[in-house]
Design a protein around this motif. Sequence first.
Motif, PDB file in Angstrom:
ATOM      1  N   ASN A 169       0.570  -1.807  -0.353  1.00 36.80           N
ATOM      2  CA  ASN A 169       0.051   0.058   0.103  1.00 36.80           C
ATOM      3  C   ASN A 169       0.624   1.223  -0.265  1.00 36.80           C
ATOM      4  OD1 ASN A 169       0.426   0.757   2.919  1.00 36.80           O
ATOM      5  ND2 ASN A 169      -0.868  -1.132   3.408  1.00 36.80           N
ATOM      6  N   ASP A 170       0.181   1.965   0.313  1.00 34.31           N
ATOM      7  CA  ASP A 170       1.055   4.126   0.228  1.00 34.31           C
ATOM      8  C   ASP A 170       1.877   3.416   1.032  1.00 34.31           C
ATOM      9  OD1 ASP A 170      -0.529   4.414  -2.066  1.00 34.31           O
ATOM     10  OD2 ASP A 170      -1.682   5.674  -0.379  1.00 34.31           O
ATOM     11  N   GLU A 171       1.933   3.028   2.893  1.00 34.92           N
ATOM     12  CA  GLU A 171       2.662   2.867   2.836  1.00 34.92           C
ATOM     13  C   GLU A 171       3.439   2.078   3.674  1.00 34.92           C
ATOM     14  OE1 GLU A 171       0.751   3.728   6.800  1.00 34.92           O
ATOM     15  OE2 GLU A 171       0.286   6.064   6.021  1.00 34.92           O
ATOM     16  N   LEU A 172       3.489   0.528   2.810  1.00 34.25           N
ATOM     17  CA  LEU A 172       4.737  -0.900   2.794  1.00 34.25           C
ATOM     18  C   LEU A 172       4.369  -1.212   2.008  1.00 34.25           C
ATOM     19  CD1 LEU A 172       4.511  -1.853   5.466  1.00 34.25           C
ATOM     20  CD2 LEU A 172       2.720  -3.607   5.456  1.00 34.25           C
ATOM     21  N   THR A 173       5.905  -1.742   2.229  1.00 35.06           N
ATOM     22  CA  THR A 173       6.850  -2.180   0.836  1.00 35.06           C
ATOM     23  C   THR A 173       7.592  -3.716   1.628  1.00 35.06           C
ATOM     24  OG1 THR A 173       7.157  -0.405  -0.050  1.00 35.06           O
ATOM     25  CG2 THR A 173       8.730  -2.152  -0.651  1.00 35.06           C
ATOM     26  N   SER A 221       7.603   3.499   7.229  1.00 35.85           N
ATOM     27  CA  SER A 221       8.403   4.627   7.492  1.00 35.85           C
ATOM     28  C   SER A 221       8.858   4.306   9.520  1.00 35.85           C
ATOM     29  CB  SER A 221       8.011   5.553   7.629  1.00 35.85           C
ATOM     30  OG  SER A 221       6.614   5.079   8.685  1.00 35.85           O
ATOM     31  N   PHE A 222       8.366   2.619   9.711  1.00 35.93           N
ATOM     32  CA  PHE A 222       8.528   2.412  11.072  1.00 35.93           C
ATOM     33  C   PHE A 222      10.481   1.249  11.095  1.00 35.93           C
ATOM     34  CE2 PHE A 222       6.855  -0.716   8.173  1.00 35.93           C
ATOM     35  CZ  PHE A 222       7.544  -2.238   8.649  1.00 35.93           C
ATOM     36  N   GLY A 223      10.548   1.279   9.399  1.00 28.90           N
ATOM     37  CA  GLY A 223      12.347   0.427   9.687  1.00 28.90           C
ATOM     38  C   GLY A 223      11.705  -0.526   9.393  1.00 28.90           C
ATOM     39  N   LYS A 224      12.121  -1.814   9.124  1.00 29.49           N
ATOM     40  CA  LYS A 224      11.707  -2.801   8.821  1.00 29.49           C
ATOM     41  C   LYS A 224      11.648  -4.084   9.310  1.00 29.49           C
ATOM     42  CE  LYS A 224      16.220  -4.151   6.497  1.00 29.49           C
ATOM     43  NZ  LYS A 224      17.168  -4.064   5.391  1.00 29.49           N
ATOM     44  N   VAL A 225      11.173  -5.097   9.219  1.00 29.89           N
ATOM     45  CA  VAL A 225      11.202  -6.543   9.589  1.00 29.89           C
ATOM     46  C   VAL A 225      11.447  -8.177   8.818  1.00 29.89           C
ATOM     47  CG1 VAL A 225       9.769  -8.215  11.108  1.00 29.89           C
ATOM     48  CG2 VAL A 225       9.278  -5.661  11.304  1.00 29.89           C
ATOM     49  N   ARG A 234      13.856 -10.643  12.318  1.00 32.49           N
ATOM     50  CA  ARG A 234      14.904  -9.199  12.562  1.00 32.49           C
ATOM     51  C   ARG A 234      14.139  -8.331  12.613  1.00 32.49           C
ATOM     52  NH1 ARG A 234      20.556  -8.763   9.065  1.00 32.49           N
ATOM     53  NH2 ARG A 234      21.177  -9.019  10.566  1.00 32.49           N
ATOM     54  N   TYR A 235      14.116  -7.116  13.431  1.00 34.13           N
ATOM     55  CA  TYR A 235      13.643  -5.591  13.483  1.00 34.13           C
ATOM     56  C   TYR A 235      15.169  -4.902  13.114  1.00 34.13           C
ATOM     57  CZ  TYR A 235      12.293  -0.778  14.402  1.00 34.13           C
ATOM     58  OH  TYR A 235      11.818   0.290  14.285  1.00 34.13           O
ATOM     59  N   SER A 236      15.780  -3.934  11.950  1.00 31.80           N
ATOM     60  CA  SER A 236      16.067  -2.557  12.110  1.00 31.80           C
ATOM     61  C   SER A 236      15.444  -1.349  11.833  1.00 31.80           C
ATOM     62  CB  SER A 236      16.625  -2.602  10.859  1.00 31.80           C
ATOM     63  OG  SER A 236      17.472  -3.873  10.806  1.00 31.80           O
ATOM     64  N   VAL A 286      21.724   3.069  12.578  1.00 32.30           N
ATOM     65  CA  VAL A 286      20.469   2.065  12.735  1.00 32.30           C
ATOM     66  C   VAL A 286      20.940   0.832  13.621  1.00 32.30           C
ATOM     67  CG1 VAL A 286      20.032   0.023  11.119  1.00 32.30           C
ATOM     68  CG2 VAL A 286      20.159   2.208   9.980  1.00 32.30           C
ATOM     69  N   LEU A 287      19.964   0.617  14.187  1.00 35.40           N
ATOM     70  CA  LEU A 287      19.822  -0.075  15.232  1.00 35.40           C
ATOM     71  C   LEU A 287      19.263  -1.358  14.631  1.00 35.40           C
ATOM     72  CD1 LEU A 287      19.108   1.632  17.996  1.00 35.40           C
ATOM     73  CD2 LEU A 287      21.431   1.620  17.346  1.00 35.40           C
ATOM     74  N   THR A 288      19.832  -2.584  14.787  1.00 29.94           N
ATOM     75  CA  THR A 288      19.277  -3.389  14.333  1.00 29.94           C
ATOM     76  C   THR A 288      19.497  -5.114  15.739  1.00 29.94           C
ATOM     77  OG1 THR A 288      19.673  -3.168  12.397  1.00 29.94           O
ATOM     78  CG2 THR A 288      19.469  -5.676  13.127  1.00 29.94           C
ATOM     79  N   VAL A 289      18.027  -5.510  15.454  1.00 28.86           N
ATOM     80  CA  VAL A 289      17.961  -6.712  16.486  1.00 28.86           C
ATOM     81  C   VAL A 289      17.273  -8.511  16.025  1.00 28.86           C
ATOM     82  CG1 VAL A 289      15.499  -5.741  17.342  1.00 28.86           C
ATOM     83  CG2 VAL A 289      16.805  -7.466  19.059  1.00 28.86           C
ATOM     84  N   ASP A 290      18.182  -9.158  16.372  1.00 24.85           N
ATOM     85  CA  ASP A 290      17.739 -10.773  15.149  1.00 24.85           C
ATOM     86  C   ASP A 290      17.358 -10.966  17.164  1.00 24.85           C
ATOM     87  OD1 ASP A 290      18.902  -9.749  13.519  1.00 24.85           O
ATOM     88  OD2 ASP A 290      20.660 -10.496  13.543  1.00 24.85           O
ATOM     89  N   HIS A 291      16.185 -12.547  16.861  1.00 26.90           N
ATOM     90  CA  HIS A 291      15.674 -12.841  17.545  1.00 26.90           C
ATOM     91  C   HIS A 291      15.754 -14.049  16.480  1.00 26.90           C
ATOM     92  CE1 HIS A 291      13.222 -15.361  20.685  1.00 26.90           C
ATOM     93  NE2 HIS A 291      12.555 -15.738  19.506  1.00 26.90           N
ATOM     94  N   ILE A 292      16.707 -14.726  17.135  1.00 28.77           N
ATOM     95  CA  ILE A 292      16.857 -16.548  17.067  1.00 28.77           C
ATOM     96  C   ILE A 292      15.978 -17.715  17.088  1.00 28.77           C
ATOM     97  CG2 ILE A 292      18.683 -17.976  16.012  1.00 28.77           C
ATOM     98  CD1 ILE A 292      20.596 -15.385  16.181  1.00 28.77           C
TER      99      ILE A 292
END
Length: 308
Positions: A67-71, A104-108, A150-152, A160-166
């Motif tokens: 949509n206009d806000e999500l890729t 705009s929130f970052g990426k998952v 992952r969330y960045s 840029v801050l990144t966290v991975d949950h494995i």
Amino acid sequence: MKKTAIAIALTSATAFANAQTVEVKLPTFYGKMNVTQEFVQQENDGSYSRLQSNASRLGLKGDFALNDELTAFYQAEYQIDVDGDADDAKALTMRNTFVGAKGSFGKVQAGLFDTALKAAQGKVDQFNDLPGDIKNIVTNSENREANAVRYSTPSLSGLVLTVDHINAEEEGAHNGLSLSAVYSRDAIYAAVAHDSEVEGEGVSVTRVVGQVSLADLTLGALWETEDDNGESADGFMVSAALKATSKVALKAQLASSDIKAEGSEQMSLGADYKLAKNAKTFVFATMGENDAEDSGVQVYGAGVEYKF
């Protein structure tokens, strides 16, 4: 009746003509072929030659607007052995493969990919995928993990801050956690990263990386410490690359570490010659040893790399 049918047909044709066109993008096909002819000399042992395929790969990647806000975005990448060594069962080895969404929130993203700590090295390793690669002497933590989420954050003035949950996916097993803070802007790159129970239960790793470009000279450094259930060890690496001409780059790297083996020392020298925008030929020499008796090894090589 005929008038009603004609009216319906005209209305349908008008609606079809005014409908918005939805663009469906084809995925991008990409790859890298890196092959070297190498000569190995072992201290007090036999010498031999080998043809090496160095993390050669093929992949597909792409994105499309939800949509206009999500890729949405995705990638499927596989390692191939150009030297032909792999048997049929291992002809394709899965590399970074994932799906995700950004806005705009970052990426998952979720799937299989390099940990935040591994990715934090940036381009500081001037001999990546070759015998002088830091994974061969400095660190145990160049990991690519499955079952990861992952969330960045979006870039915050270059940070840029990144966290991975494995996910461990076993009852009673500990989940892994990989974190990084990466700053990249203009000629400066800096990162700090931490792994908790990624390499194994009770293992924690911290990595600090820095790189700066000064005109045609690029200098970098990496330091890492590992605590394995109370047993600590650390290692470091420094690197330099000089753009001697528009086509020639000279490289040097020095590493020392107790993480993989006690008293490990390694030096690498090399030169790249640019054939085209996405192609180069190169030569290198890597010499290393550790505290073990007769551990000295020298590797000399020449190769080519094509990217597409």
